[in-house]
Design a protein around this motif. Structure first.
Motif, PDB file in Angstrom:
ATOM      1  N   TRP A  44       7.198 -19.480  12.316  1.00  0.00           N
ATOM      2  CA  TRP A  44       7.637 -18.321  12.598  1.00  0.00           C
ATOM      3  C   TRP A  44       6.753 -17.632  12.861  1.00  0.00           C
ATOM      4  O   TRP A  44       5.934 -17.504  13.245  1.00  0.00           O
ATOM      5  CB  TRP A  44       7.709 -17.750  10.967  1.00  0.00           C
ATOM      6  CG  TRP A  44       9.053 -18.209  10.536  1.00  0.00           C
ATOM      7  CD1 TRP A  44       9.137 -19.147   9.372  1.00  0.00           C
ATOM      8  CD2 TRP A  44      11.048 -17.801  10.548  1.00  0.00           C
ATOM      9  NE1 TRP A  44      10.672 -19.675   8.887  1.00  0.00           N
ATOM     10  CE2 TRP A  44      10.928 -18.532   9.855  1.00  0.00           C
ATOM     11  CE3 TRP A  44      11.124 -17.046  11.262  1.00  0.00           C
ATOM     12  CZ2 TRP A  44      12.677 -19.111   9.746  1.00  0.00           C
ATOM     13  CZ3 TRP A  44      12.627 -17.650  11.365  1.00  0.00           C
ATOM     14  CH2 TRP A  44      13.826 -17.967  10.693  1.00  0.00           C
ATOM     15  N   CYS A  46       5.941 -12.724  13.817  1.00  0.00           N
ATOM     16  CA  CYS A  46       6.709 -11.534  13.554  1.00  0.00           C
ATOM     17  C   CYS A  46       5.881 -10.512  14.316  1.00  0.00           C
ATOM     18  O   CYS A  46       5.050 -11.050  14.900  1.00  0.00           O
ATOM     19  CB  CYS A  46       5.863 -10.919  11.787  1.00  0.00           C
ATOM     20  SG  CYS A  46       6.452 -11.857  10.933  1.00  0.00           S
ATOM     21  N   ALA A  60      10.674  -7.436  13.052  1.00  0.00           N
ATOM     22  CA  ALA A  60      11.079  -8.510  13.427  1.00  0.00           C
ATOM     23  C   ALA A  60      10.814  -9.777  12.945  1.00  0.00           C
ATOM     24  O   ALA A  60       9.962  -9.829  13.395  1.00  0.00           O
ATOM     25  CB  ALA A  60      12.228  -8.616  14.806  1.00  0.00           C
ATOM     26  N   PHE A  62      11.396 -13.750  13.298  1.00  0.00           N
ATOM     27  CA  PHE A  62      11.896 -14.804  14.538  1.00  0.00           C
ATOM     28  C   PHE A  62      10.896 -15.838  14.979  1.00  0.00           C
ATOM     29  O   PHE A  62      10.036 -16.191  14.379  1.00  0.00           O
ATOM     30  CB  PHE A  62      12.253 -13.795  15.409  1.00  0.00           C
ATOM     31  CG  PHE A  62      11.267 -13.886  16.894  1.00  0.00           C
ATOM     32  CD1 PHE A  62      10.774 -14.803  17.712  1.00  0.00           C
ATOM     33  CD2 PHE A  62       9.781 -12.907  16.436  1.00  0.00           C
ATOM     34  CE1 PHE A  62       9.611 -14.389  18.751  1.00  0.00           C
ATOM     35  CE2 PHE A  62       9.025 -12.772  17.295  1.00  0.00           C
ATOM     36  CZ  PHE A  62       8.856 -13.484  18.769  1.00  0.00           C
ATOM     37  N   ARG A  63      11.894 -16.907  15.417  1.00  0.00           N
ATOM     38  CA  ARG A  63      12.021 -18.231  15.511  1.00  0.00           C
ATOM     39  C   ARG A  63      12.257 -19.363  16.750  1.00  0.00           C
ATOM     40  O   ARG A  63      13.600 -18.521  17.004  1.00  0.00           O
ATOM     41  CB  ARG A  63      11.402 -19.196  14.430  1.00  0.00           C
ATOM     42  CG  ARG A  63      12.990 -19.644  13.925  1.00  0.00           C
ATOM     43  CD  ARG A  63      12.554 -21.098  13.128  1.00  0.00           C
ATOM     44  NE  ARG A  63      13.494 -21.018  12.078  1.00  0.00           N
ATOM     45  CZ  ARG A  63      13.308 -21.919  11.468  1.00  0.00           C
ATOM     46  NH1 ARG A  63      12.064 -22.432  10.911  1.00  0.00           N
ATOM     47  NH2 ARG A  63      15.101 -21.998  10.848  1.00  0.00           N
ATOM     48  N   MET A  74      16.415 -17.709  19.611  1.00  0.00           N
ATOM     49  CA  MET A  74      16.231 -16.994  19.251  1.00  0.00           C
ATOM     50  C   MET A  74      16.535 -16.670  18.121  1.00  0.00           C
ATOM     51  O   MET A  74      17.380 -15.777  17.984  1.00  0.00           O
ATOM     52  CB  MET A  74      15.279 -16.015  20.578  1.00  0.00           C
ATOM     53  CG  MET A  74      14.473 -15.036  19.014  1.00  0.00           C
ATOM     54  SD  MET A  74      14.022 -13.307  20.573  1.00  0.00           S
ATOM     55  CE  MET A  74      12.577 -13.743  20.860  1.00  0.00           C
ATOM     56  N   ASP A  75      16.597 -17.126  17.278  1.00  0.00           N
ATOM     57  CA  ASP A  75      17.107 -16.995  15.549  1.00  0.00           C
ATOM     58  C   ASP A  75      15.990 -16.242  14.992  1.00  0.00           C
ATOM     59  O   ASP A  75      14.691 -16.026  14.848  1.00  0.00           O
ATOM     60  CB  ASP A  75      16.723 -17.807  14.669  1.00  0.00           C
ATOM     61  CG  ASP A  75      17.893 -18.056  13.860  1.00  0.00           C
ATOM     62  OD1 ASP A  75      19.096 -17.430  13.646  1.00  0.00           O
ATOM     63  OD2 ASP A  75      17.600 -18.463  12.448  1.00  0.00           O
ATOM     64  N   VAL A  76      17.026 -14.690  14.448  1.00  0.00           N
ATOM     65  CA  VAL A  76      15.986 -13.570  14.005  1.00  0.00           C
ATOM     66  C   VAL A  76      16.728 -12.880  12.288  1.00  0.00           C
ATOM     67  O   VAL A  76      17.941 -12.679  12.609  1.00  0.00           O
ATOM     68  CB  VAL A  76      15.811 -11.963  15.270  1.00  0.00           C
ATOM     69  CG1 VAL A  76      15.267 -11.018  14.283  1.00  0.00           C
ATOM     70  CG2 VAL A  76      15.557 -12.404  16.586  1.00  0.00           C
ATOM     71  N   PHE A  79      15.605  -8.307  10.382  1.00  0.00           N
ATOM     72  CA  PHE A  79      15.269  -7.179  11.405  1.00  0.00           C
ATOM     73  C   PHE A  79      15.277  -5.684  11.022  1.00  0.00           C
ATOM     74  O   PHE A  79      16.328  -5.554  10.295  1.00  0.00           O
ATOM     75  CB  PHE A  79      16.146  -7.549  13.098  1.00  0.00           C
ATOM     76  CG  PHE A  79      15.786  -6.707  13.900  1.00  0.00           C
ATOM     77  CD1 PHE A  79      15.013  -6.919  15.016  1.00  0.00           C
ATOM     78  CD2 PHE A  79      16.781  -4.932  13.761  1.00  0.00           C
ATOM     79  CE1 PHE A  79      15.256  -5.630  16.406  1.00  0.00           C
ATOM     80  CE2 PHE A  79      16.507  -4.193  14.955  1.00  0.00           C
ATOM     81  CZ  PHE A  79      15.840  -4.659  16.620  1.00  0.00           C
ATOM     82  N   LEU A  98      11.887  -8.095  21.545  1.00  0.00           N
ATOM     83  CA  LEU A  98      12.143  -9.823  21.389  1.00  0.00           C
ATOM     84  C   LEU A  98      12.998 -10.636  22.381  1.00  0.00           C
ATOM     85  O   LEU A  98      12.072 -11.841  23.015  1.00  0.00           O
ATOM     86  CB  LEU A  98      13.079  -9.681  20.214  1.00  0.00           C
ATOM     87  CG  LEU A  98      12.657  -9.924  19.072  1.00  0.00           C
ATOM     88  CD1 LEU A  98      14.201  -9.063  17.954  1.00  0.00           C
ATOM     89  CD2 LEU A  98      12.187 -10.651  17.898  1.00  0.00           C
ATOM     90  N   ILE A 108      20.324 -14.582  21.948  1.00  0.00           N
ATOM     91  CA  ILE A 108      19.410 -14.202  20.633  1.00  0.00           C
ATOM     92  C   ILE A 108      19.494 -13.759  19.046  1.00  0.00           C
ATOM     93  O   ILE A 108      21.406 -13.125  19.432  1.00  0.00           O
ATOM     94  CB  ILE A 108      18.997 -12.596  20.893  1.00  0.00           C
ATOM     95  CG1 ILE A 108      17.905 -13.355  22.345  1.00  0.00           C
ATOM     96  CG2 ILE A 108      17.777 -11.615  19.883  1.00  0.00           C
ATOM     97  CD1 ILE A 108      16.864 -11.849  22.417  1.00  0.00           C
ATOM     98  N   VAL A 110      20.799 -12.098  15.780  1.00  0.00           N
ATOM     99  CA  VAL A 110      20.209 -11.338  14.980  1.00  0.00           C
ATOM    100  C   VAL A 110      20.519 -11.229  13.421  1.00  0.00           C
ATOM    101  O   VAL A 110      22.304 -10.811  13.831  1.00  0.00           O
ATOM    102  CB  VAL A 110      19.707  -9.809  14.913  1.00  0.00           C
ATOM    103  CG1 VAL A 110      19.302  -8.771  13.765  1.00  0.00           C
ATOM    104  CG2 VAL A 110      18.660  -9.454  16.695  1.00  0.00           C
TER     105      VAL A 110
END
Length: 142
Positions: A44, A46, A60, A62-63, A74-76, A79, A98, A108, A110
């Motif tokens: 992860w 941040c 946010a 994400f990884r 990109m998984d968020v 947010f 991002l 991406i 979110v």
């Protein structure tokens, strides 16, 4: 009134302020879960948006992971942009950051709903699903 924000990697000295921000919108996300995000064995990252006084106004988490259907994603799951005066500018600043980080990704995502726990945040079945969240196609830089 014009507001300025500093957007970048969340500094460890600001992680409790960021956790307070999470608690304001996802009160079931526990302190131990938040601390686990920073575990070096996890992937992860941040980013935060802070005002000029240093107060965290946006966050946010994400990884980047390989999704079985769409490739690098990109998984968020987290947010947050909170401000009584300027939450749109905070959200825009975070999303721009991002997008700059997602150049190798096709999409991406979110999440619509904030995760209630670390277990939900890292649930592989939830990650694989394609029916939740805002899906944004990353356009290659020309």
């Amino acid at each position: 009134m014009q507001y300025d924000y500093v957007v970048g990697e969340l500094h460890r000295d600001n992680d409790l302020a960021a956790f307070a921000l999470i608690c304001s919108v996802a009160p079931t996300f526990g302190e131990n879960d938040w601390a686990a995000i920073f575990d070096s064995t996890r992937t992860w990252r941040c980013i935060s948006a802070s005002d000029l006084a240093g107060r965290v106004r946006g966050l946010a988490v994400f990884r980047l992971l390989m999704h079985p259907e769409v490739g690098l994603l990109m998984d968020v799951p987290i947010f947050i942009a909170l401000s009584a005066a300027d939450h749109h500018k905070i959200a825009e600043s975070l999303f721009s950051s991002l997008e700059a980080e997602a150049t190798a990704c096709r999409f991406i995502r979110v999440w619509n709903d904030l995760p209630r726990s670390l277990a939900e945040l890292e649930n592989i079945e939830l990650f694989r699903r394609w029916d939740h969240g805002l899906i944004y196609r990353v356009h290659p830089k020309q």
